[in-house]
Design a protein around this motif. Structure first.
Motif, short mmCIF file in Angstrom:
data_model
loop_
_atom_site.label_atom_id
_atom_site.label_comp_id
_atom_site.label_asym_id
_atom_site.label_seq_id
_atom_site.Cartn_x
_atom_site.Cartn_y
_atom_site.Cartn_z
N TRP A 113 0.84 -1.20 0.00
CA TRP A 113 0.00 0.00 0.00
C TRP A 113 0.87 1.25 0.00
CZ3 TRP A 113 -5.48 -0.03 0.68
CH2 TRP A 113 -6.06 1.24 0.83
N VAL A 114 0.55 2.18 -0.88
CA VAL A 114 1.19 3.50 -0.89
C VAL A 114 0.07 4.53 -0.75
CG1 VAL A 114 2.60 5.15 -2.17
CG2 VAL A 114 3.07 2.69 -2.38
N GLY A 115 0.07 5.28 0.35
CA GLY A 115 -1.00 6.24 0.59
C GLY A 115 -0.47 7.62 0.89
N THR A 116 -0.92 8.60 0.12
CA THR A 116 -0.54 9.99 0.35
C THR A 116 -1.61 10.66 1.20
OG1 THR A 116 0.70 10.19 -1.73
CG2 THR A 116 -0.14 12.22 -0.76
N SER A 117 -1.19 11.23 2.32
CA SER A 117 -2.08 12.01 3.18
C SER A 117 -3.33 11.19 3.52
CB SER A 117 -2.42 13.34 2.51
OG SER A 117 -3.01 14.24 3.40
N MET A 118 -4.51 11.58 3.05
CA MET A 118 -5.72 10.83 3.32
C MET A 118 -5.57 9.36 2.93
SD MET A 118 -9.51 11.31 1.63
CE MET A 118 -8.95 10.62 0.06
N LEU A 139 3.41 5.36 4.13
CA LEU A 139 2.62 6.51 4.55
C LEU A 139 3.32 7.77 4.08
CD1 LEU A 139 1.84 5.35 8.21
CD2 LEU A 139 0.40 5.10 6.18
N ASN A 140 2.69 8.48 3.16
CA ASN A 140 3.30 9.66 2.57
C ASN A 140 2.81 10.93 3.26
OD1 ASN A 140 4.67 11.43 0.90
ND2 ASN A 140 3.28 11.17 -0.83
N ASP A 141 3.62 11.45 4.18
CA ASP A 141 3.38 12.70 4.88
C ASP A 141 2.07 12.71 5.66
OD1 ASP A 141 5.07 15.18 5.05
OD2 ASP A 141 3.12 16.11 4.75
N VAL A 142 1.87 11.66 6.42
CA VAL A 142 0.68 11.59 7.26
C VAL A 142 0.92 10.63 8.41
CG1 VAL A 142 -0.47 9.67 6.07
CG2 VAL A 142 -1.84 11.46 7.18
#
Length: 306
Positions: A113-118, A139-142
């Motif tokens: 899983w790659v997730g940006t912010s939300m 987790l990208n910046d979150v």
């Protein structure tokens, strides 16, 4: 140049007046080697859409199939009949449906899983559920703590419904509200912006349901601001509980100038739960777009490492 196909999955109760099931769209990038054993699911930020991941997807398809989702109300996914449903719980349920469908098709499937912010918050919800077996989580910046000031900043533009006389005027607007993404070339800004636009009646509009801002505005604009902040703190406690339950190996990316993910929160995420590996990018705020070579390399090396 490789391009993805647009797919849809029925995920919810009927939407709209025709009684059709609500559909979630996703961009399907097949693995260039033909392998179907490994899937990377990419999920965007609050006001974005799945084509944000084009640059990253093109590199990951060397080893995996990549699915870049348009979350409900964005891109090519259906809008919700009740705008107060635009919350992480709804989005997580939709993505559980996708993961369940993938596992029904192939039981021994590796899912990252790659997730940006939300998209990272949604990923935390799913990764905390052992039955879904998310192998690795980016987790990208979150993190579990979302800064109040960042919510207020996002609330200043989210849900507005501007239209523009030209495509370039629309791109210029999107660039103006995306300065925290960090430096990009004109070509990169154009690539990030075009999927965000829809042309209707000789004008250009944004791709999402303006009503998706209502839950955020209901919180940010609460008359009793202390009550609002307490609601945020309650949400943070729940997210920390989910984070601590994650066993997937986790990578935390952070823009060094981020106003949403503080260094203190990043340090705490490295200490507890899955003990995230942390990588920071200079000259970038919220959030890294995963287009720059060093950002892409960080994700690739994490997903492909033993």
């Amino acid at each position: 140049m490789q391009e993805p196909s647009l797919q849809h999955l029925n995920v919810g109760a009927p939407a709209g007046q025709n009684g059709a099931p609500r559909r979630m769209a996703y961009w399907d990038w097949p693995c260039t080697s033909g392998s179907t054993a490994h899937v990377v699911i990419c999920v965007h930020g609050l006001a974005r859409q799945g084509r944000d991941f084009d640059t990253l997807a093109r590199t990951l398809t060397e080893r995996a199939r990549v699915l870049a989702v348009d979350v409900a109300g964005r891109g090519h996914s259906d809008w919700l009949a009740d705008p107060m449903g635009y919350q992480v719980a709804t989005y997580a349920a939709d993505l559980v449906a996708l993961v369940t469908t993938l596992r029904a098709e192939k039981r021994e499937l590796v899912i990252d899983w790659v997730g940006t912010s939300m998209g990272g918050l949604i990923g935390m919800v799913l990764a905390a559920q052992p039955s879904l077996a998310i192998r690795r989580l980016v987790l990208n910046d979150v993190g579990p703590v979302v800064q109040w000031e960042a919510l207020q900043r996002i609330g200043t533009y989210l849900g507005r419904n501007p239209s523009f006389e030209s495509e370039q005027a629309a791109i210029d607007y999107l660039v103006s509200i995306s300065a925290t993404f960090g430096p990009h070339t004109p070509e990169q800004w154009r690539a990030l912006s075009l999927p965000m636009l829809r042309e209707r009646a000789d004008r250009w509009w944004l791709h999402y349901d303006p009503a998706l801002a209502l839950p955020v505005k209901a919180l940010v604009d609460m008359p009793d601001q202390e009550q609002a902040r307490q609601a945020v703190r309650d949400g943070e406690a729940a997210l920390w509980g989910m984070y601590d339950a994650i066993t997937a190996r986790t990578l935390l990316l952070r823009g060094e100038l981020s106003d949403l993910l503080t260094q203190a929160t990043a340090n705490e995420m490295a200490r507890r739960g899955p003990r995230a590996e942390c990588v920071a990018f200079e000259g970038v705020g919220h959030a890294p777009t995963l287009m720059a070579p060093d950002q892409v390399a960080a994700v690739r090396s994490f997903l492909w490492s033993d």
